[in-house]
Design an enzyme around this catalytic site. Structure first.
Site, PDB file in Angstrom:
ATOM      1  N   THR A   1      -8.091  13.628 -14.450  1.00 20.41           N
ATOM      2  CA  THR A   1      -9.324  13.297 -15.162  1.00 20.41           C
ATOM      3  C   THR A   1      -9.935  14.549 -15.800  1.00 20.41           C
ATOM      4  O   THR A   1      -9.848  15.646 -15.233  1.00 20.41           O
ATOM      5  CB  THR A   1     -10.351  12.642 -14.209  1.00 20.41           C
ATOM      6  OG1 THR A   1     -11.628  12.618 -14.845  1.00 20.41           O
ATOM      7  CG2 THR A   1     -10.487  13.393 -12.896  1.00 20.41           C
TER       8      THR A   1
ATOM      9  N   SER B   1     -18.081  14.908  -8.553  1.00 19.50           N
ATOM     10  CA  SER B   1     -18.185  13.865  -7.511  1.00 19.50           C
ATOM     11  C   SER B   1     -17.037  14.085  -6.539  1.00 19.50           C
ATOM     12  O   SER B   1     -16.097  14.825  -6.835  1.00 19.50           O
ATOM     13  CB  SER B   1     -18.063  12.459  -8.119  1.00 19.50           C
ATOM     14  OG  SER B   1     -16.697  12.177  -8.431  1.00 19.50           O
TER      15      SER B   1
ATOM     16  N   ARG C   1     -27.021  10.607 -10.562  1.00 23.55           N
ATOM     17  CA  ARG C   1     -25.974  11.595 -10.301  1.00 23.55           C
ATOM     18  C   ARG C   1     -26.529  13.014 -10.357  1.00 23.55           C
ATOM     19  O   ARG C   1     -27.575  13.244 -10.953  1.00 23.55           O
ATOM     20  CB  ARG C   1     -24.863  11.472 -11.350  1.00 23.55           C
ATOM     21  CG  ARG C   1     -24.286  10.081 -11.442  1.00 23.55           C
ATOM     22  CD  ARG C   1     -23.149  10.030 -12.428  1.00 23.55           C
ATOM     23  NE  ARG C   1     -22.631   8.647 -12.497  1.00 23.55           N
ATOM     24  CZ  ARG C   1     -21.457   8.324 -13.008  1.00 23.55           C
ATOM     25  NH1 ARG C   1     -20.680   9.258 -13.518  1.00 23.55           N
ATOM     26  NH2 ARG C   1     -21.063   7.077 -13.019  1.00 23.55           N
TER      27      ARG C   1
ATOM     28  N   LYS D   1      -9.111  14.523  -7.393  1.00 21.31           N
ATOM     29  CA  LYS D   1      -8.159  14.699  -8.501  1.00 21.31           C
ATOM     30  C   LYS D   1      -7.787  16.181  -8.648  1.00 21.31           C
ATOM     31  O   LYS D   1      -6.665  16.505  -9.021  1.00 21.31           O
ATOM     32  CB  LYS D   1      -8.767  14.170  -9.802  1.00 21.31           C
ATOM     33  CG  LYS D   1      -8.998  12.668  -9.784  1.00 21.31           C
ATOM     34  CD  LYS D   1      -7.761  11.934 -10.283  1.00 21.31           C
ATOM     35  CE  LYS D   1      -7.986  10.450 -10.326  1.00 21.31           C
ATOM     36  NZ  LYS D   1      -6.983   9.739 -11.104  1.00 21.31           N
TER      37      LYS D   1
ATOM     38  N   VAL E   1     -29.064   4.416 -19.898  1.00 21.73           N
ATOM     39  CA  VAL E   1     -28.759   5.836 -20.135  1.00 21.73           C
ATOM     40  C   VAL E   1     -29.324   6.624 -18.951  1.00 21.73           C
ATOM     41  O   VAL E   1     -30.498   6.507 -18.633  1.00 21.73           O
ATOM     42  CB  VAL E   1     -29.398   6.318 -21.458  1.00 21.73           C
ATOM     43  CG1 VAL E   1     -29.248   7.818 -21.608  1.00 21.73           C
ATOM     44  CG2 VAL E   1     -28.793   5.578 -22.637  1.00 21.73           C
ATOM     45  N   TYR E   2     -28.450   7.426 -18.305  1.00 21.98           N
ATOM     46  CA  TYR E   2     -28.906   8.195 -17.145  1.00 21.98           C
ATOM     47  C   TYR E   2     -29.542   9.505 -17.614  1.00 21.98           C
ATOM     48  O   TYR E   2     -28.920  10.308 -18.324  1.00 21.98           O
ATOM     49  CB  TYR E   2     -27.739   8.521 -16.212  1.00 21.98           C
ATOM     50  CG  TYR E   2     -27.108   7.319 -15.535  1.00 21.98           C
ATOM     51  CD1 TYR E   2     -27.725   6.071 -15.498  1.00 21.98           C
ATOM     52  CD2 TYR E   2     -25.874   7.452 -14.885  1.00 21.98           C
ATOM     53  CE1 TYR E   2     -27.138   4.988 -14.868  1.00 21.98           C
ATOM     54  CE2 TYR E   2     -25.271   6.370 -14.244  1.00 21.98           C
ATOM     55  CZ  TYR E   2     -25.909   5.142 -14.247  1.00 21.98           C
ATOM     56  OH  TYR E   2     -25.318   4.077 -13.610  1.00 21.98           O
TER      57      TYR E   2
ATOM     58  N   TYR F   1     -14.839  11.841  -5.763  1.00 21.85           N
ATOM     59  CA  TYR F   1     -13.659  11.258  -6.430  1.00 21.85           C
ATOM     60  C   TYR F   1     -12.999  12.297  -7.342  1.00 21.85           C
ATOM     61  O   TYR F   1     -11.787  12.522  -7.276  1.00 21.85           O
ATOM     62  CB  TYR F   1     -14.056  10.009  -7.241  1.00 21.85           C
ATOM     63  CG  TYR F   1     -13.166   9.804  -8.433  1.00 21.85           C
ATOM     64  CD1 TYR F   1     -11.860   9.358  -8.272  1.00 21.85           C
ATOM     65  CD2 TYR F   1     -13.602  10.123  -9.735  1.00 21.85           C
ATOM     66  CE1 TYR F   1     -11.012   9.238  -9.373  1.00 21.85           C
ATOM     67  CE2 TYR F   1     -12.769   9.999 -10.823  1.00 21.85           C
ATOM     68  CZ  TYR F   1     -11.478   9.552 -10.634  1.00 21.85           C
ATOM     69  OH  TYR F   1     -10.642   9.437 -11.712  1.00 21.85           O
ATOM     70  N   HIS F   2     -13.791  12.919  -8.216  1.00 23.57           N
ATOM     71  CA  HIS F   2     -13.223  13.907  -9.139  1.00 23.57           C
ATOM     72  C   HIS F   2     -12.604  15.080  -8.363  1.00 23.57           C
ATOM     73  O   HIS F   2     -11.607  15.657  -8.777  1.00 23.57           O
ATOM     74  CB  HIS F   2     -14.287  14.417 -10.117  1.00 23.57           C
ATOM     75  CG  HIS F   2     -14.710  13.409 -11.162  1.00 23.57           C
ATOM     76  ND1 HIS F   2     -15.831  12.634 -11.034  1.00 23.57           N
ATOM     77  CD2 HIS F   2     -14.151  13.046 -12.340  1.00 23.57           C
ATOM     78  CE1 HIS F   2     -15.958  11.847 -12.106  1.00 23.57           C
ATOM     79  NE2 HIS F   2     -14.945  12.070 -12.917  1.00 23.57           N
TER      80      HIS F   2
ATOM     81  N   ASP G   1       0.845  -1.195   0.000  1.00 26.79           N
ATOM     82  CA  ASP G   1       0.000   0.000   0.000  1.00 26.79           C
ATOM     83  C   ASP G   1       0.882   1.248   0.000  1.00 26.79           C
ATOM     84  O   ASP G   1       1.639   1.474   0.946  1.00 26.79           O
ATOM     85  CB  ASP G   1      -0.875  -0.039   1.257  1.00 26.79           C
ATOM     86  CG  ASP G   1      -1.879   1.094   1.304  1.00 26.79           C
ATOM     87  OD1 ASP G   1      -1.758   2.048   0.503  1.00 26.79           O
ATOM     88  OD2 ASP G   1      -2.777   1.027   2.159  1.00 26.79           O
TER      89      ASP G   1
HETATM   90  N1  USQ Z   1     -23.584   7.178 -17.544  1.00 26.73           N
HETATM   91  C1  USQ Z   1     -24.803   6.750 -18.015  1.00 26.73           C
HETATM   92  N2  USQ Z   1     -25.136   5.454 -17.807  1.00 26.73           N
HETATM   93  C2  USQ Z   1     -24.317   4.564 -17.184  1.00 26.73           C
HETATM   94  C3  USQ Z   1     -23.071   5.014 -16.713  1.00 26.73           C
HETATM   95  C4  USQ Z   1     -22.738   6.336 -16.900  1.00 26.73           C
HETATM   96  O1  USQ Z   1     -25.592   7.509 -18.600  1.00 26.73           O
HETATM   97  O2  USQ Z   1     -24.699   3.405 -17.037  1.00 26.73           O
HETATM   98  C5  USQ Z   1     -23.165   8.574 -17.774  1.00 26.73           C
HETATM   99  C6  USQ Z   1     -22.793   9.320 -16.511  1.00 26.73           C
HETATM  100  O3  USQ Z   1     -23.929   9.851 -15.884  1.00 26.73           O
HETATM  101  C7  USQ Z   1     -21.820  10.359 -17.045  1.00 26.73           C
HETATM  102  C8  USQ Z   1     -21.135   9.653 -18.212  1.00 26.73           C
HETATM  103  O4  USQ Z   1     -21.990   8.572 -18.560  1.00 26.73           O
HETATM  104  O5  USQ Z   1     -22.508  11.464 -17.517  1.00 26.73           O
HETATM  105  C9  USQ Z   1     -19.757   9.130 -17.911  1.00 26.73           C
HETATM  106  O6  USQ Z   1     -19.839   8.261 -16.816  1.00 26.73           O
HETATM  107  P1  USQ Z   1     -18.717   7.159 -16.511  1.00 26.73           P
HETATM  108  O7  USQ Z   1     -19.209   6.311 -15.374  1.00 26.73           O
HETATM  109  O8  USQ Z   1     -18.294   6.471 -17.749  1.00 26.73           O
HETATM  110  O9  USQ Z   1     -17.484   8.074 -16.095  1.00 26.73           O
HETATM  111  P2  USQ Z   1     -17.108   8.810 -14.737  1.00 26.73           P
HETATM  112  O10 USQ Z   1     -17.953   8.411 -13.591  1.00 26.73           O
HETATM  113  O11 USQ Z   1     -17.061  10.262 -15.029  1.00 26.73           O
HETATM  114  O12 USQ Z   1     -15.664   8.258 -14.429  1.00 26.73           O
HETATM  115  C10 USQ Z   1     -14.855   7.600 -15.400  1.00 26.73           C
HETATM  116  C11 USQ Z   1     -13.741   6.858 -14.680  1.00 26.73           C
HETATM  117  C12 USQ Z   1     -12.898   7.870 -13.928  1.00 26.73           C
HETATM  118  C13 USQ Z   1     -12.398   8.923 -14.903  1.00 26.73           C
HETATM  119  C14 USQ Z   1     -13.563   9.565 -15.636  1.00 26.73           C
HETATM  120  C15 USQ Z   1     -13.158  10.528 -16.724  1.00 26.73           C
HETATM  121  O13 USQ Z   1     -14.279   5.898 -13.797  1.00 26.73           O
HETATM  122  O14 USQ Z   1     -11.820   7.193 -13.286  1.00 26.73           O
HETATM  123  O15 USQ Z   1     -11.737   9.900 -14.160  1.00 26.73           O
HETATM  124  O16 USQ Z   1     -14.306   8.533 -16.294  1.00 26.73           O
HETATM  125  S1  USQ Z   1     -14.348  11.830 -16.924  1.00 26.73           S
HETATM  126  O17 USQ Z   1     -15.673  11.254 -17.099  1.00 26.73           O
HETATM  127  O18 USQ Z   1     -13.966  12.611 -18.084  1.00 26.73           O
HETATM  128  O19 USQ Z   1     -14.316  12.607 -15.700  1.00 26.73           O
END
Ligand code: USQ
Length: 382
Positions: free
Chosen positions: A144, A179, A326, A185, A254-255, A181-182, A74
């Site tokens: 990210t 979020s 979300r 970062k 799709v959310y 998490y974000h 770790d």
């Molecule tokens: N989404 C849907 N349906 C789903 C899953 C997600 O509509 O079943 C939507 C989310 O609401 C969001 C988008 O798709 O608007 C992206 O979601 P995601 O789960 O693919 O991505 P995210 O949670 O943002 O996180 C992922 C990685 C993370 C990275 C990030 C890049 O897990 O580690 O930092 O992508 S970014 O999205 O550009 O911040």
């Protein structure tokens, strides 16, 4: 190059180990198996059975005659990380060892606290280990695109020139995460920028969008070398989820309206971006920021693409719009600038029909392992 890869067991970490090793670099991989353990705890294990790091390194050595040195530990334990730095004195360190999931960070206070503690202390420890052992070591940090959020102006590549009351200066582009998490970062970026200014370390911050895919040159050599691959609500990214949902006959989740737009990239391009950054390092005293994406899509566009190819392959794909768990903008402006990695030599692998077809083919081999309960558990932001 001697390269230390932290988070070596993960979706991106393991293929990165293989990529550098295949190109003749000396690779040291470290992981504490957080994600494996969390996936067991939350009943959302990888679609593809992944041997542990030691087993994978042996399989790779049998195939390639190349050695990847691995350590389980770790990196929030500073003495452990320091011992690794002292033993190997790496030229560069790639930091993937963060809690990477937005939904995970929103489950409850304990998961939020873990995310903060893990992500910030791991980054701090790397900075200190670099200073103590070799201040010339290049830190490649996975950030990210989500750090920027979805502002109503163009997203520049890390920095923004501002003119205010007749005076000019350059600042990190404004951040507003969606979020916890974000948010960690963003805090990482701020911390790295502070130590770049103060200690003159060299840092590349890769602002990566959601990654998709399974196939890499090395992983294609043997199924046991494939990355861990998540399609669940917690650790799966949106396109990876849609493909597995389509294969399972589960309506695509799709959310909300689905107009949320993000910058995406193929797993193969993550490998290229990290490799190109390592081979052409940041200067001492430089925080170099790249926006790491190759094309933008809305969630609806991705769902339509998956449906079109899935239907052609006989899957009868359905698309569902479910209440968005979300808090995020569902209609927004999105125009990102990303030229830095192309200038280093990135050759993108775009999301073509052939790429989607191959993606369907690989995941369908693991159809029997799909756990439909993992698709949607309903982790709400509020
Ligand atoms: N989404 C849907 N349906 C789903 C899953 C997600 O509509 O079943 C939507 C989310 O609401 C969001 C988008 O798709 O608007 C992206 O979601 P995601 O789960 O693919 O991505 P995210 O949670 O943002 O996180 C992922 C990685 C993370 C990275 C990030 C890049 O897990 O580690 O930092 O992508 S970014 O999205 O550009 O911040």
């Amino acid at each position: 190059m001697r390269i230390l890869i932290l988070g070596a067991d993960g979706y991106l970490g393991w293929p990165t180990c293989l990529y550098f090793s295949q190109r003749g670099d000396e690779v040291i991989g470290v992981d504490n198996y957080f994600r494996r353990n969390a996936a067991v705890e939350l009943d959302c294990e990888s679609l593809i059975p992944a041997p542990d790091l030691f087993q994978r390194a042996e399989i790779w050595e049998d195939i390639s005659d190349k050695k990847i040195k691995v350590h389980a530990g770790d990196i929030t334990d500073y003495e452990f990380l320091l011992s690794i730095f002292r033993e190997y004195n790496p030229d560069a360190v790639v930091h993937y060892a963060e809690q990477p999931s937005a939904p995970y960070s929103m489950i409850n206070r304990d998961k939020a606290a873990f995310t903060l503690q893990n992500n910030l202390i791991s980054t701090l420890n790397i900075i200190y280990a670099v200073k103590e052992v070799n201040p010339d070591c290049h830190i490649i940090k996975l950030g990210t695109m989500g750090e920027y959020g979805t502002p109503n102006i163009d997203i520049e590549e890390g920095w923004l020139d501002i003119e205010h009351k007749g005076r000019k200066d350059k600042f990190l582009f404004p951040r507003q995460a969606g979020s916890l998490y974000h948010t960690t970062k963003i805090q990482d970026t701020d911390m790295l920028w502070f130590y770049v200014r103060t200690w003159g370390i060299r840092v590349t911050d890769l602002m990566q969008g959601p990654v998709y895919g399974l196939s890499t040159e090395e992983a294609d050599m043997d199924p046991q070398l494939m990355p861990s691959f998540h399609y669940d609500e917690i650790f799966g990214t949106v396109l990876n989820r849609f493909i597995v949902q389509a294969v399972a006959g589960y309506p695509l989740t799709v959310y909300g309206k689905g107009n949320q737009t993000r910058g995406f990239l193929n797993l193969k391009d993550t490998m290229q971006c990290v490799y190109l950054s390592a081979m052409q390092p940041a200067e001492q005293g430089q925080l170099r920021v790249f926006n790491q994406l190759t094309e933008s899509f809305s969630v609806n566009q991705l769902a339509e693409k998956v449906k079109a190819i899935g239907d052609k392959m006989g899957y009868n794909v359905k698309i569902d719009h479910i209440e968005n768990p979300r808090v995020e903008k569902e209609d927004h402006y999105y125009n990102v600038h990303y030229t830095g990695l192309a200038e280093l030599g990135l050759e993108p692998h775009y999301l073509t029909d052939q790429v989607l077809e191959k993606f369907f083919e690989i995941t369908s081999k693991y159809k029997d392992r799909i756990n439909k309960d993992a698709f949607f558990k309903g982790i709400k932001w509020k």
